[in-house]
Design a protein around this motif. Structure first.
Motif, PDB file in Angstrom:
ATOM      1  N   HIS A 160      38.181  45.024  36.296  1.00  0.00           N
ATOM      2  CA  HIS A 160      37.581  45.231  37.611  1.00  0.00           C
ATOM      3  C   HIS A 160      37.007  43.907  38.099  1.00  0.00           C
ATOM      4  N   GLU A 161      37.477  43.405  39.238  1.00  0.00           N
ATOM      5  CA  GLU A 161      36.945  42.180  39.833  1.00  0.00           C
ATOM      6  C   GLU A 161      36.838  42.355  41.341  1.00  0.00           C
ATOM      7  N   VAL A 162      35.738  41.871  41.913  1.00  0.00           N
ATOM      8  CA  VAL A 162      35.558  41.917  43.354  1.00  0.00           C
ATOM      9  C   VAL A 162      36.685  41.098  43.998  1.00  0.00           C
ATOM     10  N   GLY A 163      37.302  41.653  45.025  1.00  0.00           N
ATOM     11  CA  GLY A 163      38.368  40.954  45.742  1.00  0.00           C
ATOM     12  C   GLY A 163      39.743  41.101  45.112  1.00  0.00           C
ATOM     13  N   LYS A 164      39.845  41.833  43.995  1.00  0.00           N
ATOM     14  CA  LYS A 164      41.136  42.046  43.334  1.00  0.00           C
ATOM     15  C   LYS A 164      41.315  43.540  43.052  1.00  0.00           C
ATOM     16  N   PRO A 165      41.674  44.309  44.087  1.00  0.00           N
ATOM     17  CA  PRO A 165      41.795  45.756  43.897  1.00  0.00           C
ATOM     18  C   PRO A 165      43.001  46.129  43.039  1.00  0.00           C
ATOM     19  N   LEU A 166      42.910  47.287  42.434  1.00  0.00           N
ATOM     20  CA  LEU A 166      44.020  47.866  41.698  1.00  0.00           C
ATOM     21  C   LEU A 166      44.728  48.800  42.667  1.00  0.00           C
ATOM     22  N   ILE A 167      45.990  48.515  42.958  1.00  0.00           N
ATOM     23  CA  ILE A 167      46.773  49.334  43.881  1.00  0.00           C
ATOM     24  C   ILE A 167      48.105  49.631  43.207  1.00  0.00           C
ATOM     25  N   GLY A 168      48.449  50.897  43.100  1.00  0.00           N
ATOM     26  CA  GLY A 168      49.713  51.247  42.477  1.00  0.00           C
ATOM     27  C   GLY A 168      49.948  52.737  42.433  1.00  0.00           C
TER      28      GLY A 168
ATOM     29  N   LEU B 209      49.607  57.650  44.833  1.00  0.00           N
ATOM     30  CA  LEU B 209      49.201  56.258  45.005  1.00  0.00           C
ATOM     31  C   LEU B 209      47.697  56.177  44.827  1.00  0.00           C
ATOM     32  N   VAL B 210      47.226  55.042  44.290  1.00  0.00           N
ATOM     33  CA  VAL B 210      45.792  54.883  44.057  1.00  0.00           C
ATOM     34  C   VAL B 210      45.363  53.467  44.400  1.00  0.00           C
ATOM     35  N   SER B 211      44.150  53.369  44.908  1.00  0.00           N
ATOM     36  CA  SER B 211      43.510  52.079  45.140  1.00  0.00           C
ATOM     37  C   SER B 211      42.103  52.175  44.562  1.00  0.00           C
ATOM     38  N   ILE B 212      41.791  51.243  43.655  1.00  0.00           N
ATOM     39  CA  ILE B 212      40.444  51.154  43.090  1.00  0.00           C
ATOM     40  C   ILE B 212      39.934  49.757  43.435  1.00  0.00           C
ATOM     41  N   ARG B 213      38.822  49.727  44.147  1.00  0.00           N
ATOM     42  CA  ARG B 213      38.286  48.434  44.577  1.00  0.00           C
ATOM     43  C   ARG B 213      36.829  48.324  44.162  1.00  0.00           C
TER      44      ARG B 213
END
Length: 126
Positions: free
Chosen positions: A39-47, A98-102
């Protein structure tokens, strides 16, 4: 069915294993475990959600994870905190969605403890 004494590497189905055992070749290690997503700010997990899993951490106990395939085909595993785990349940996340974790950053709760604040979006497969 039997090799009949033919040690030709082309015809010997054990040639690769024999070479590794004798030290002439190194084994190719392909892990079936996906890389851990950080988990990093500015690097979302999208997939695309491939599935869910869990493991027992020696310090933190049972850890729930989501396995995600990124746009480039790479598979990663993300550890789910309570917020993310509950959010996945509330949004009825399932494989194929689909998922986005930010990670939005650190927040301070009313009792003064600091926690990671996330945004979670699950888009159902249409």
């Amino acid at each position: 069915m039997f090799n009949n004494g033919n040690n030709n590497a082309r015809n010997d189905k054990f040639a690769r294993l024999k070479a590794i055992a004798s030290g002439q070749s190194a084994p190719v290690v392909e892990s079936s475990f996906p890389e851990i997503w950080k988990h990093e700010v500015g690097k979302p997990l999208i997939g695309i959600i491939l599935g869910f899993s869990s493991f027992e951490h020696e310090r933190f106990g049972l850890q729930e994870t989501v396995i995600v395939e990124l746009e480039n085909g790479q598979r990663v595993s993300a550890i789910l905190n309570n917020y993310l785990s509950n959010g996945m349940q509330i949004q009825c996340a399932e494989p194929g969605d689909l998922v986005s974790i930010r990670l939005l950053g650190k927040e301070k709760s009313t009792n003064g403890s600091v926690y990671n604040k996330f945004e979670l979006v699950v888009q159902k497969e249409q």
